[in-house]
Design an enzyme around this catalytic site. Structure first.
Site, PDB file in Angstrom:
ATOM      1  CD  GLU A   9      -3.350   0.520   1.859  1.00 16.58           C
ATOM      2  OE1 GLU A   9      -3.994   1.654   2.521  1.00 16.58           O
ATOM      3  OE2 GLU A   9      -3.669  -0.209   1.928  1.00 16.58           O
ATOM      4  CG  ASP A 105      -3.004  -0.748   5.187  1.00 12.03           C
ATOM      5  OD1 ASP A 105      -1.712  -1.180   5.191  1.00 12.03           O
ATOM      6  OD2 ASP A 105      -3.325   0.314   5.516  1.00 12.03           O
ATOM      7  CE1 TYR A 310      -3.113  -1.554   8.666  1.00 11.98           C
ATOM      8  CE2 TYR A 310      -5.134  -2.154   9.923  1.00 11.98           C
ATOM      9  CZ  TYR A 310      -4.509  -1.472   8.941  1.00 11.98           C
ATOM     10  OH  TYR A 310      -5.146  -0.776   7.936  1.00 11.98           O
TER      11      TYR A 310
END
Length: 729
Positions: A9, A105, A310
């Protein structure tokens, strides 16, 4: 030899993956090795096409052209990142590439980023999915050893497309309809509008609130004990002054007799691990950071420093497969001040319990916890250090035993009335040791304050030296700040006018209004479109926000619409509902909204017109409060000229230490403070130079000013263009 293209990403994540996969040959927008080619997006490289790509008439905003309902929505490459799209495209089309690995992601939006690129390139090669929650070398290696088939995520992709297309149909049509019908820069969305409505409802509650005086009784004994009166129902307050007056009068010259001493052993467990919203709330309460700022700091700690997992997670639990990695994580974060705490936890085997380990409560990502990566505190900024501290302490607290204490409740009789006192004896500090026993509980609402109790036995008589009446006033609900607004967005069910429990439960289970990843942007968007403004820490609705709520269709103001959408989007993600059925419903709903706005006989009143004229089109300018200060904005949406009147800077007032406002333009700019302090920009430059030991030169000050400008809202972007790029999530 056939190769696999890996789509990350962001460039930083791509570099980490490339390093692990030994892809060290640099190309134009990619890194290559013997088996893999790692390339990257820059967020979205592809998006839904603007209305004018379907019909040139949509270039102009005309009410009669609405609704805009193309049969199929087209994809377009975002101009600003077109170069990187072409770099990704050229790698995907290579003849020696036989497989695509999606490494964006792990979530709905991440799926969309990669799949839209693949769809736009019109490539049909097998897809695999990398699904990881941290970007440490170990996590990447484990992830590549357990790649999932791309087909397993087709429904998630369909759900993401459905969300995006529905926002296009409803968001763009409603915004154009409102703007052209009422000749004002108005935009709405299924998340933005109900959020504004919640702020308005809270202000109405405050406005309509009537404070009531309540009364109580307090007795003080000669051994410094404070006793609080309670009625037969255990209430310490009464709104009946005459009743309290009578009781106080009747208690004169009475002592207190101890009826019972109740001892209860109690336990309290640590608050749960952080998800993004809870972390944003705490960072706002403790440090005043905005939701957006906290997310940006977390992103650095995740991507750059690789010390936290994350950030965009909505879970406060970890899955059972993570439990085995906890000792390594404790060793990694257990340095410096955390060493003794981590060492304590590592002395015994870690017991997984339902308070923090629950597979059923982890969807895309587990809670935010430390990684196994090396921690270099010297590389952190002050803000990064503070956010890291919050996460590590919460992680350690969850692994510590319960806080155990003995609660003592002393029940006494003075005359015929009951009085109580409460105290606490700590048996085991447990998780509160992590916070040095300074952890504040938000939920403590007990009227009877705890105190240090003297040695007392049942049947003792206590000499009362003073009996007095106490009083206070009921308080209106507090205005929202960013922390409490995040809570309301996460759980908006109390603002819903619905009897549908399933719908309310869905809103709760899907995370309420917006997602953990979008809430910060939504709040920012509301500030930047001047629907809300900040006064101190409190959020207030503006006149524009009030009028918008009066003009939009009723359904758009309620979280119910989002609840219904999320219910259906969840069904699409689970393969229980076809995307096409949902989009057909959204198109019909769009027709209803546009029709309702068109037939409205209401008016929008610009009550913030300034005496200044727009330098571009000559129309009157509107004075608005932006997030960083006051601005003048052209009222013509097609012109969209903006100019700063004043902005809050990071410079501090030398008298009261508050942030200074910078007013004016060019050489005439002046710093001003609410305390009355004034200072010319030229004087400010001289002062900074002296304070830094004559090291600061003109370039330093220019650099400082440039940094301030970076933090402003973008200026002079045509509003119509800005609206086109808005995402109505």
């Amino acid at each position: 030899m056939a190769k696999s293209v890996v789509i990350a990403e962001k460039p930083s994540v791509a570099r980490d993956i490339a390093r692990v996969l030994k892809c060290d040959k640099k190309g134009n927008g990619y890194l290559e090795g013997s088996k893999y080619i790692v390339t990257w997006a820059l967020g979205h490289l592809v998006t839904l096409a603007d209305p004018e790509s379907y019909d040139v008439k949509y270039k102009k905003w005309n009410l009669e052209d609405l609704p805009m309902l193309p049969e199929r929505l087209k994809l377009t490459v975002i101009k600003q990142t077109g170069k990187q799209f072409n770099a990704v495209k050229s790698q995907l089309l290579r003849k020696d590439v036989n497989e695509i690995i999606v490494a964006t992601d792990a979530g709905r939006e991440g799926e969309l980023v990669a799949r839209w690129i693949i769809d736009k390139v019109r490539i049909n090669k097998p897809i695999k999915r990398l699904w990881i929650s941290s970007v440490t070398d170990k996590a990447i290696k484990d992830g590549f050893a357990n790649l999932k088939p791309g087909k397993a995520y087709d429904n998630l992709y369909a759900s993401a497309v459905a969300r995006s297309e529905a926002d296009w149909y409803i968001g763009l049509n409603a915004t154009r309809a409102l703007t052209t019908r009422f000749n004002a820069q108005l935009n709405c969305g299924r998340v933005q509008t109900p959020t504004v409505a919640m702020i308005a409802n809270r202000e109405d509650e405050i406005k309509n609130f009537k404070a009531q005086t309540y009364y109580g009784i307090e007795a003080q004994t000669t051994n410094q004990l404070k006793l609080t009166w309670q009625d037969a129902n255990g209430n310490s307050r009464s709104f009946n002054k005459e009743k309290i007056d009578g009781i106080v009068k009747g208690l004169d010259k009475h002592n207190a007799t101890v009826l019972e001493i109740d001892k209860k052993q109690k336990k309290s467990f640590s608050p749960g691990l952080y998800d993004l919203t809870e972390l944003q709330r705490d960072a706002n309460k403790k440090f005043g950071y905005s939701a957006k700022e906290t997310l940006n700091i977390m992103q650095k700690l995740y991507e750059q420093h690789k010390v936290l997992t994350y950030p965009r997670t909505d879970s406060r639990y970890i899955s059972s497969d993570i439990v085995g990695t906890l000792p390594e994580r404790l060793k990694a974060c257990g340095v410096g001040e955390y060493r003794p705490l981590a060492h304590k936890v590592l002395q015994k085997p870690i017991k997984a319990n339902k308070s923090f380990v629950d597979d059923s409560k982890v969807s895309d990502h587990h809670a935010i916890i430390p990684t196994e990566g090396y921690v270099n505190f010297s590389a952190f900024t002050d803000k990064e250090r503070k956010i890291y501290d919050l996460v590590v302490k919460r992680f350690l607290a969850v692994l510590f035993p319960a806080f155990e204490y003995e609660q003592l409740t002393l029940r006494t009789k003075i005359g015929n009335e009951t009085f109580i006192a409460r105290g606490k004896t700590i048996l085991h500090a447990g998780w509160k040791e992590v916070y040095e026993n300074r952890f504040e509980d938000d939920d403590v609402t007990d009227e009877v304050k705890e105190q240090l109790l003297p040695r007392i036995e049942k049947g003792d008589t206590l000499t009362v030296k003073l009996i007095m009446q106490t009083s206070g006033q009921t308080k209106a609900p507090a205005r929202f700040n960013e922390a409490t607004l995040l809570s309301a967005m996460e759980n908006p069910t109390k603002y819903m006018d619905t009897q549908n429990k399933q719908l309310a439960d869905t809103l709760k289970s899907t995370g309420g209004l917006g997602t953990v990843a979008t809430r910060a942007d939504i709040i920012d968007k509301l500030f930047n479109s001047f629907l809300i403004e900040k006064r101190g820490k409190d959020i207030h609705i503006t006149s524009k926000g009030r009028q918008l709520l009066d003009l939009v269709p009723e359904e758009l103001k309620s979280p119910t619409l989002t609840g219904e959408w999320e219910q259906k989007l969840e069904a699409i993600a689970k393969g229980k509902l076809k995307k096409e059925v949902f989009i057909s419903e959204m198109k019909n709903y769009t027709k209803e909204i546009v029709s309702e706005i068109k037939s409205s006989d209401k008016k929008y009143k610009h009550d913030n017109i300034s005496t200044k004229s727009c330098p571009d089109c000559g129309k009157p300018m509107l004075e608005v409060n932006g997030k960083k200060g006051k601005m003048l904005v052209c009222q013509d949406r097609e012109c969209g000229h903006r100019k700063n009147v004043s902005r809050t800077t990071n410079a501090r007032c030398p008298q009261c230490k508050k942030k200074l406002e910078l007013r004016g333009e060019g050489a005439g700019q002046i710093f001003a403070c609410k305390c009355g302090y004034r200072e010319k920009l030229s004087t400010f430059q001289e002062r900074r130079k002296k304070e830094s030991g004559n090291k600061a030169d003109k370039r330093d000050v220019q650099k400082y000013m440039k940094q301030q400008k970076k933090e402003e809202e973008p200026l002079n972007n045509p509003f119509a263009e800005a609206l086109k790029k808005l995402k109505f999530d």
